[in-house]
Design a protein around this motif. Sequence first.
Motif, PDB file in Angstrom:
ATOM      1  N   PRO A 196       0.848  -1.192   0.000  1.00  0.00           N
ATOM      2  CA  PRO A 196       0.000   0.000   0.000  1.00  0.00           C
ATOM      3  C   PRO A 196       0.892   1.255   0.000  1.00  0.00           C
ATOM      4  O   PRO A 196       1.685   1.442   0.921  1.00  0.00           O
ATOM      5  N   LYS A 197       0.764   2.065  -1.013  1.00  0.00           N
ATOM      6  CA  LYS A 197       1.670   3.215  -1.173  1.00  0.00           C
ATOM      7  C   LYS A 197       1.134   4.467  -0.489  1.00  0.00           C
ATOM      8  O   LYS A 197      -0.079   4.674  -0.392  1.00  0.00           O
ATOM      9  N   TYR A 198       2.066   5.293  -0.059  1.00  0.00           N
ATOM     10  CA  TYR A 198       1.725   6.589   0.531  1.00  0.00           C
ATOM     11  C   TYR A 198       1.802   7.646  -0.564  1.00  0.00           C
ATOM     12  O   TYR A 198       2.879   7.936  -1.086  1.00  0.00           O
ATOM     13  N   GLY A 199       0.644   8.186  -0.912  1.00  0.00           N
ATOM     14  CA  GLY A 199       0.623   9.259  -1.904  1.00  0.00           C
ATOM     15  C   GLY A 199       0.252  10.582  -1.272  1.00  0.00           C
ATOM     16  O   GLY A 199       1.032  11.531  -1.262  1.00  0.00           O
ATOM     17  N   CYS A 200      -0.953  10.633  -0.723  1.00  0.00           N
ATOM     18  CA  CYS A 200      -1.458  11.906  -0.184  1.00  0.00           C
ATOM     19  C   CYS A 200      -1.661  11.863   1.326  1.00  0.00           C
ATOM     20  O   CYS A 200      -1.520  12.879   2.000  1.00  0.00           O
ATOM     21  N   GLY A 201      -2.001  10.701   1.842  1.00  0.00           N
ATOM     22  CA  GLY A 201      -2.252  10.574   3.273  1.00  0.00           C
ATOM     23  C   GLY A 201      -3.585  11.135   3.735  1.00  0.00           C
ATOM     24  O   GLY A 201      -3.875  11.145   4.926  1.00  0.00           O
ATOM     25  N   ILE A 202      -4.413  11.589   2.810  1.00  0.00           N
ATOM     26  CA  ILE A 202      -5.689  12.220   3.186  1.00  0.00           C
ATOM     27  C   ILE A 202      -6.856  11.639   2.382  1.00  0.00           C
ATOM     28  O   ILE A 202      -7.833  12.334   2.115  1.00  0.00           O
TER      29      ILE A 202
HETATM   30  S1  FES Z   1      -2.289   7.766   0.480  1.00  0.00           S
HETATM   31 FE1  FES Z   1      -4.227   6.912   0.978  1.00  0.00          FE
HETATM   32  S2  FES Z   1      -5.587   7.887  -0.438  1.00  0.00           S
HETATM   33 FE2  FES Z   1      -3.661   8.840  -0.844  1.00  0.00          FE
END
Ligand code: FES
Length: 158
Positions: free
Chosen positions: A36-42
């Motif tokens: 699971p990648k971290y892109g936005c965190g929101i």
């Molecule tokens: S990191 Fe979870 S929706 Fe973007």
Amino acid sequence: MPTQTFQLNGERVSVDVEDDVRLLWVLRDLLGVTGPKYGCGINVCKACTSHINGRAFNPCAVPVGELSADDEVTTIEGLPATAGADLHPMQEAWLNRDVAQCGYCQPGQIMAAVALVRKVQREGRAISDADLDGIRNICRCGTYTRIREAIREGEAAM
Ligand code: FES
Ligand code: FES
């Protein structure tokens, strides 16, 4: 510090961490599960898309304390086992269509695709163009056309 217990990719895991730490960081930083990648965190980019009890969710938006011991979290690492194979049919379709470019968004794309197929199959129908239009996983490389082709191929094999 509280102990958090849940099911992860077919195994029970327990980790000592505060209730309000979001699951994505528990998976990646404490349990070493980095599919699971971290892109936005929101909860916007969908790069972290995984499954909880078989349905798509975004662990960057879920405090780990909200999980119960029986909740089953599946990440891309655990997806093949759900099909009893080395690769899930959706992953095979992804390879056949040579979908990935940089690859960063792709685990989330595949997990979203599998959840979508399961959803429409529960509803007794096939994926529509509107379903595909509704996918919100962002791909900065713009692989959207191949993603749509692969989802249709994966759907046929699920
Ligand atoms: S990191 Fe979870 S929706 Fe973007
Ligand atoms: S393949 Fe690069 S972000 Fe989607």
